[in-house]
Structures are given as C-alpha cells and as structure tokens.
Design a protein around this motif. Structure first.
Motif, PDB file in Angstrom:
ATOM      1  N   LEU A 227       0.864  -1.187   0.000  1.00 34.00           N
ATOM      2  CA  LEU A 227       0.000   0.000   0.000  1.00 34.00           C
ATOM      3  C   LEU A 227       0.894   1.228   0.000  1.00 34.00           C
ATOM      4  CD1 LEU A 227      -3.141   0.714   2.146  1.00 34.00           C
ATOM      5  CD2 LEU A 227      -1.193   2.264   2.318  1.00 34.00           C
ATOM      6  N   HIS A 228       0.623   2.145  -0.913  1.00 32.71           N
ATOM      7  CA  HIS A 228       1.333   3.422  -0.965  1.00 32.71           C
ATOM      8  C   HIS A 228       0.278   4.530  -0.985  1.00 32.71           C
ATOM      9  CE1 HIS A 228       4.173   0.507  -2.650  1.00 32.71           C
ATOM     10  NE2 HIS A 228       5.134   1.316  -2.238  1.00 32.71           N
ATOM     11  N   THR A 229       0.401   5.482  -0.077  1.00 37.54           N
ATOM     12  CA  THR A 229      -0.621   6.515  -0.016  1.00 37.54           C
ATOM     13  C   THR A 229      -0.019   7.878   0.311  1.00 37.54           C
ATOM     14  OG1 THR A 229      -2.757   7.141   0.971  1.00 37.54           O
ATOM     15  CG2 THR A 229      -1.167   6.092   2.425  1.00 37.54           C
ATOM     16  N   TYR A 230      -0.676   8.903  -0.189  1.00 34.11           N
ATOM     17  CA  TYR A 230      -0.294  10.290   0.090  1.00 34.11           C
ATOM     18  C   TYR A 230      -1.510  11.018   0.627  1.00 34.11           C
ATOM     19  CZ  TYR A 230       0.373  15.274  -0.738  1.00 34.11           C
ATOM     20  OH  TYR A 230       0.420  16.625  -0.582  1.00 34.11           O
ATOM     21  N   HIS A 231      -1.314  11.815   1.680  1.00 35.46           N
ATOM     22  CA  HIS A 231      -2.411  12.619   2.205  1.00 35.46           C
ATOM     23  C   HIS A 231      -1.916  14.031   2.489  1.00 35.46           C
ATOM     24  CE1 HIS A 231      -6.241  13.621   3.846  1.00 35.46           C
ATOM     25  NE2 HIS A 231      -6.656  12.370   3.750  1.00 35.46           N
ATOM     26  N   PRO A 232      -2.582  15.038   1.888  1.00 40.50           N
ATOM     27  CA  PRO A 232      -2.106  16.411   2.028  1.00 40.50           C
ATOM     28  C   PRO A 232      -2.681  17.182   3.214  1.00 40.50           C
ATOM     29  CG  PRO A 232      -3.866  16.354   0.430  1.00 40.50           C
ATOM     30  CD  PRO A 232      -3.671  14.933   0.902  1.00 40.50           C
ATOM     31  N   ILE A 233      -3.717  16.653   3.878  1.00 42.45           N
ATOM     32  CA  ILE A 233      -4.435  17.455   4.865  1.00 42.45           C
ATOM     33  C   ILE A 233      -4.300  16.920   6.284  1.00 42.45           C
ATOM     34  CG2 ILE A 233      -6.666  18.449   5.505  1.00 42.45           C
ATOM     35  CD1 ILE A 233      -5.594  19.473   2.860  1.00 42.45           C
ATOM     36  N   VAL A 234      -4.592  15.631   6.476  1.00 39.79           N
ATOM     37  CA  VAL A 234      -4.588  15.037   7.814  1.00 39.79           C
ATOM     38  C   VAL A 234      -3.865  13.690   7.780  1.00 39.79           C
ATOM     39  CG1 VAL A 234      -6.738  16.167   8.529  1.00 39.79           C
ATOM     40  CG2 VAL A 234      -6.832  13.921   7.421  1.00 39.79           C
TER      41      VAL A 234
ATOM     42  N   LEU B 249       0.945  -6.529   4.919  1.00 38.46           N
ATOM     43  CA  LEU B 249       1.404  -5.858   3.711  1.00 38.46           C
ATOM     44  C   LEU B 249       2.506  -4.882   4.082  1.00 38.46           C
ATOM     45  CD1 LEU B 249       0.013  -2.912   4.213  1.00 38.46           C
ATOM     46  CD2 LEU B 249      -1.865  -3.812   2.891  1.00 38.46           C
ATOM     47  N   THR B 250       3.269  -4.456   3.091  1.00 37.32           N
ATOM     48  CA  THR B 250       4.237  -3.391   3.307  1.00 37.32           C
ATOM     49  C   THR B 250       3.559  -2.084   2.951  1.00 37.32           C
ATOM     50  OG1 THR B 250       5.115  -3.667   1.062  1.00 37.32           O
ATOM     51  CG2 THR B 250       6.205  -4.871   2.839  1.00 37.32           C
ATOM     52  N   ALA B 251       3.756  -1.071   3.771  1.00 35.72           N
ATOM     53  CA  ALA B 251       3.029   0.185   3.588  1.00 35.72           C
ATOM     54  C   ALA B 251       3.990   1.368   3.577  1.00 35.72           C
ATOM     55  CB  ALA B 251       1.994   0.364   4.701  1.00 35.72           C
ATOM     56  N   ALA B 252       3.763   2.276   2.646  1.00 39.70           N
ATOM     57  CA  ALA B 252       4.557   3.499   2.557  1.00 39.70           C
ATOM     58  C   ALA B 252       3.607   4.686   2.552  1.00 39.70           C
ATOM     59  CB  ALA B 252       5.418   3.489   1.293  1.00 39.70           C
ATOM     60  N   PHE B 253       3.823   5.606   3.477  1.00 36.06           N
ATOM     61  CA  PHE B 253       2.965   6.780   3.608  1.00 36.06           C
ATOM     62  C   PHE B 253       3.790   8.036   3.383  1.00 36.06           C
ATOM     63  CE2 PHE B 253       1.248   3.454   6.296  1.00 36.06           C
ATOM     64  CZ  PHE B 253      -0.114   3.500   6.049  1.00 36.06           C
TER      65      PHE B 253
ATOM     66  N   VAL C 256       6.654  -0.593   7.637  1.00 38.16           N
ATOM     67  CA  VAL C 256       5.991   0.699   7.434  1.00 38.16           C
ATOM     68  C   VAL C 256       7.044   1.770   7.200  1.00 38.16           C
ATOM     69  CG1 VAL C 256       4.503   2.474   8.449  1.00 38.16           C
ATOM     70  CG2 VAL C 256       4.032   0.054   8.910  1.00 38.16           C
ATOM     71  N   ALA C 257       6.846   2.567   6.150  1.00 41.32           N
ATOM     72  CA  ALA C 257       7.720   3.708   5.873  1.00 41.32           C
ATOM     73  C   ALA C 257       6.876   4.975   5.920  1.00 41.32           C
ATOM     74  CB  ALA C 257       8.382   3.564   4.508  1.00 41.32           C
TER      75      ALA C 257
ATOM     76  N   GLN D 188       1.133   6.422 -10.091  1.00 42.72           N
ATOM     77  CA  GLN D 188       2.331   5.701  -9.667  1.00 42.72           C
ATOM     78  C   GLN D 188       3.563   6.581  -9.834  1.00 42.72           C
ATOM     79  OE1 GLN D 188       1.780   2.269 -12.216  1.00 42.72           O
ATOM     80  NE2 GLN D 188       1.116   0.971 -10.516  1.00 42.72           N
ATOM     81  N   GLU D 189       3.612   7.299 -10.942  1.00 45.85           N
ATOM     82  CA  GLU D 189       4.713   8.231 -11.180  1.00 45.85           C
ATOM     83  C   GLU D 189       4.674   9.380 -10.181  1.00 45.85           C
ATOM     84  OE1 GLU D 189       6.516  11.069 -14.758  1.00 45.85           O
ATOM     85  OE2 GLU D 189       4.838   9.716 -15.165  1.00 45.85           O
ATOM     86  N   CYS D 190       3.447   9.836  -9.879  1.00 43.30           N
ATOM     87  CA  CYS D 190       3.270  10.908  -8.900  1.00 43.30           C
ATOM     88  C   CYS D 190       3.825  10.487  -7.543  1.00 43.30           C
ATOM     89  CB  CYS D 190       1.794  11.271  -8.777  1.00 43.30           C
ATOM     90  SG  CYS D 190       1.411  12.371  -7.400  1.00 43.30           S
ATOM     91  N   PHE D 191       3.514   9.256  -7.133  1.00 48.61           N
ATOM     92  CA  PHE D 191       3.990   8.819  -5.820  1.00 48.61           C
ATOM     93  C   PHE D 191       5.512   8.753  -5.795  1.00 48.61           C
ATOM     94  CE2 PHE D 191       4.974   5.986  -2.314  1.00 48.61           C
ATOM     95  CZ  PHE D 191       4.148   6.492  -1.316  1.00 48.61           C
ATOM     96  N   GLU D 192       6.120   8.294  -6.878  1.00 55.66           N
ATOM     97  CA  GLU D 192       7.578   8.265  -6.949  1.00 55.66           C
ATOM     98  C   GLU D 192       8.152   9.677  -6.840  1.00 55.66           C
ATOM     99  OE1 GLU D 192       8.946   6.233 -10.402  1.00 55.66           O
ATOM    100  OE2 GLU D 192       7.954   4.346  -9.906  1.00 55.66           O
ATOM    101  N   THR D 193       7.471  10.628  -7.499  1.00 55.44           N
ATOM    102  CA  THR D 193       7.951  12.012  -7.490  1.00 55.44           C
ATOM    103  C   THR D 193       7.872  12.621  -6.099  1.00 55.44           C
ATOM    104  OG1 THR D 193       7.277  12.342  -9.792  1.00 55.44           O
ATOM    105  CG2 THR D 193       7.599  14.323  -8.448  1.00 55.44           C
ATOM    106  N   ILE D 194       6.718  12.468  -5.432  1.00 59.83           N
ATOM    107  CA  ILE D 194       6.590  13.085  -4.111  1.00 59.83           C
ATOM    108  C   ILE D 194       7.457  12.358  -3.072  1.00 59.83           C
ATOM    109  CG2 ILE D 194       4.319  14.088  -4.537  1.00 59.83           C
ATOM    110  CD1 ILE D 194       3.040  11.828  -3.048  1.00 59.83           C
ATOM    111  N   THR D 195       7.732  11.075  -3.297  1.00 55.27           N
ATOM    112  CA  THR D 195       8.652  10.356  -2.409  1.00 55.27           C
ATOM    113  C   THR D 195      10.052  10.940  -2.542  1.00 55.27           C
ATOM    114  OG1 THR D 195       7.359   8.304  -2.508  1.00 55.27           O
ATOM    115  CG2 THR D 195       9.657   8.115  -1.830  1.00 55.27           C
ATOM    116  N   ASP D 196      10.441  11.252  -3.769  1.00 53.99           N
ATOM    117  CA  ASP D 196      11.746  11.875  -3.997  1.00 53.99           C
ATOM    118  C   ASP D 196      11.810  13.274  -3.392  1.00 53.99           C
ATOM    119  OD1 ASP D 196      12.642   9.649  -5.356  1.00 53.99           O
ATOM    120  OD2 ASP D 196      12.180  10.453  -7.344  1.00 53.99           O
TER     121      ASP D 196
END
Length: 286
Positions: free
Chosen positions: A113-120, A166-170, A203-204, A256-264
């Motif tokens: 699971l890979h997720t991005y949250h901008p607010i909370v 599962l492995t999770a990256a937030f 978890v990351a 998927q590309e977006c998540f790679e970008t914001i992770t970088d």
C-alpha cells in the motif's frame, strides 16, 4: 491474536485461480457455464468473487479445467469451505458506502500500500482520539461517530497485526503533521503513534515539506494497492470514492509516477521521524 482469514480473501483466491484456469482451457465464460450446466451469470459472480463457492461446484469446475494437482485441489477446496460468510467489514454496513466496502475488499488482499495525504493523518495510522476529533465537525450523532472510529481501529488492527502483513509506505504533507486536530494532547498522542509506526520494518513514513512546492497530487489524497496475483489498483479518496485498475492504465501509471515524485521530494524516513519528534516536543513544551 492473528485474525482468521476473511471469507472475501478466499473468494478472491477462487475467482483469480478459476478465471486463469478457464482462460488456459481456452473457454469463454459462456462455454464454461454451458459445460457445467450453469447460468452464465452464476459463473460471472464466481469470477468476480461476489459469491461463495460450494465444494461440489468447485469440483465441477476443476474437472472441466483439468485441475488435477493434489495440493492445488486441496488448497482450492479449503478456500471454498472458507468462502462462506460475511467479510469483517460487513458489520459496519451502516457507516460504509458500497464503494468503500468494495475498496476494503481489495485492501485486505493487497501485498503493498502506498498513499499520500495532504491534509490530515490517514485513517490507517490514526489514534481513536484523533479519529473522533476529526469526525466532530461533521455533526454525526454520537453512536454513528463511534461506529466510524471503531471501523478505522478494526481496519488498522487487521492491517498491521496480521501474520501476512502488507508493506506500507505513507507520504504525509507537512500540514498533516502540524495541523492540531483535537488539541495538543490528542495531537501529541497521534504524533507518537506515527513515530511508533515509523519504527516498524514494514511501514515507511515520509513527510513532504512545505518547501517541496507544487506537484501533481496537490488536489487530493490517493492510495495505490499492489498485488502479487492481480493488477495494481488506484483509489482516489473523495466523497464518493473511485477505483481504477487495468481499465485505465494511463491514470494508474500517472499516479504511480506521482507517488515516486513526491517520495523523492519528501524528507528521508529518518529525517521525517526527526521532524515529527520535534513537532511533538514543541507541542509538549508549550
């Protein structure tokens, strides 16, 4: 204690295995249904995982598809016996939308699971106090709000306490870890929970700093689910919720590309936990 295997996971195993076996046998859904004297709609429901499968029905399909390996036969029969009954989230039907219930079925079976949250802080990582405070402005009655919090805590427990985790990256926007939901005490507890989760090997947690500027997903949060036996899936979180998989590969690839970008763009894991620790310390020092 490890939760029992949810019936939805057994139905998923059957639907994927039986669909692949039918395709290897060179049969259409209509042809396969006719061979075992079923309606086509019954086979479709089996292949979408929306119904349980009896052992006798399973054996008819295994014979048709020439599944003879003894270990595979035993595995599928065990899955058929475990495919009956409601899924764990069914008891929360009063506070679940059909779209989110469907999503939970996929999330329960995901390998990553890979997720991005901008607010909370996302629901996967929330404390019960933080979740309750987050719901307060919605004007829900006390019983309904309590049910939503219970759903989130049950989901969190099943996700992170299971044997096959599962492995999770937030990636959390800096605003999400600085916004004081519920006051200082609630926020301190929540930040400590982030530190505890961030210390786990499965978890990351990374923080996207304010200095990162604009990026593709500044408009909202999203979740990417990865599977070992199926196509990846994108879930866009909004009022109705929406899922995208193989039917829109371009949109899936874009996120998927977006998540790679914001992770970088985000701070490293150690730097992120240091920042969360400093914010927690500052809250306690006031």
């Amino acid at each position: 204690m490890t939760p029992p295997v949810d019936p939805s996971l057994n139905r998923r195993k059957l639907r994927i295995t039986l669909r692949q076996a039918r395709e290897r046998a060179g049969l259409t859904q209509r042809e396969a249904a006719e061979r075992v004297e079923w309606s086509q709609s019954k086979l479709i429901r089996v292949e979408t995982g929306t119904v349980s499968v009896s052992v006798s029905d399973l054996r008819a399909l295994m014979e048709l598809y020439r599944i003879t390996d003894s270990s595979m036969v035993a595995e599928l029969e065990e899955a058929a016996r475990g495919s009956k009954g409601p899924s764990w989230w069914s008891r929360f039907h009063d506070v679940l939308t059909p779209q989110f219930a469907q999503y939970l079925g996929y999330e329960s079976a995901a390998a990553s699971l890979h997720t991005y949250h901008p607010i909370v802080v996302p629901g996967h990582l929330q404390t019960d106090s933080y979740a309750a405070a987050l719901l307060a402005p919605r004007g829900l009655d006390a019983d309904r709000a309590e049910r939503v919090v219970e759903l989130r805590m049950t989901r969190q427990s099943r996700m992170f306490d299971a044997t096959d985790r599962l492995t999770a990256a937030f990636v959390l926007d800096e605003a999400a870890v600085r916004r004081q939901i519920g006051g200082r005490a609630v926020m301190e507890e929540q930040l400590q929970q982030l530190l505890d989760f961030g210390a786990r090997t499965d978890v990351a947690i990374r923080v996207l700093p304010f200095e990162a500027g604009a990026h593709y997903s500044t408009l909202g949060s999203f979740v990417l689910l990865g599977f070992t036996d199926d196509d990846d899936l994108l879930y866009l979180e909004h009022a109705a919720g929406s899922m995208t998989g193989g039917e829109d590969l371009e949109l899936l690839a874009r996120y998927q590309e977006c998540f790679e970008t914001i992770t970088d763009l985000a701070l490293g894991e150690a730097e992120s936990l240091d920042l969360i620790g400093r914010i927690k310390h500052d809250l306690g020092a006031v």
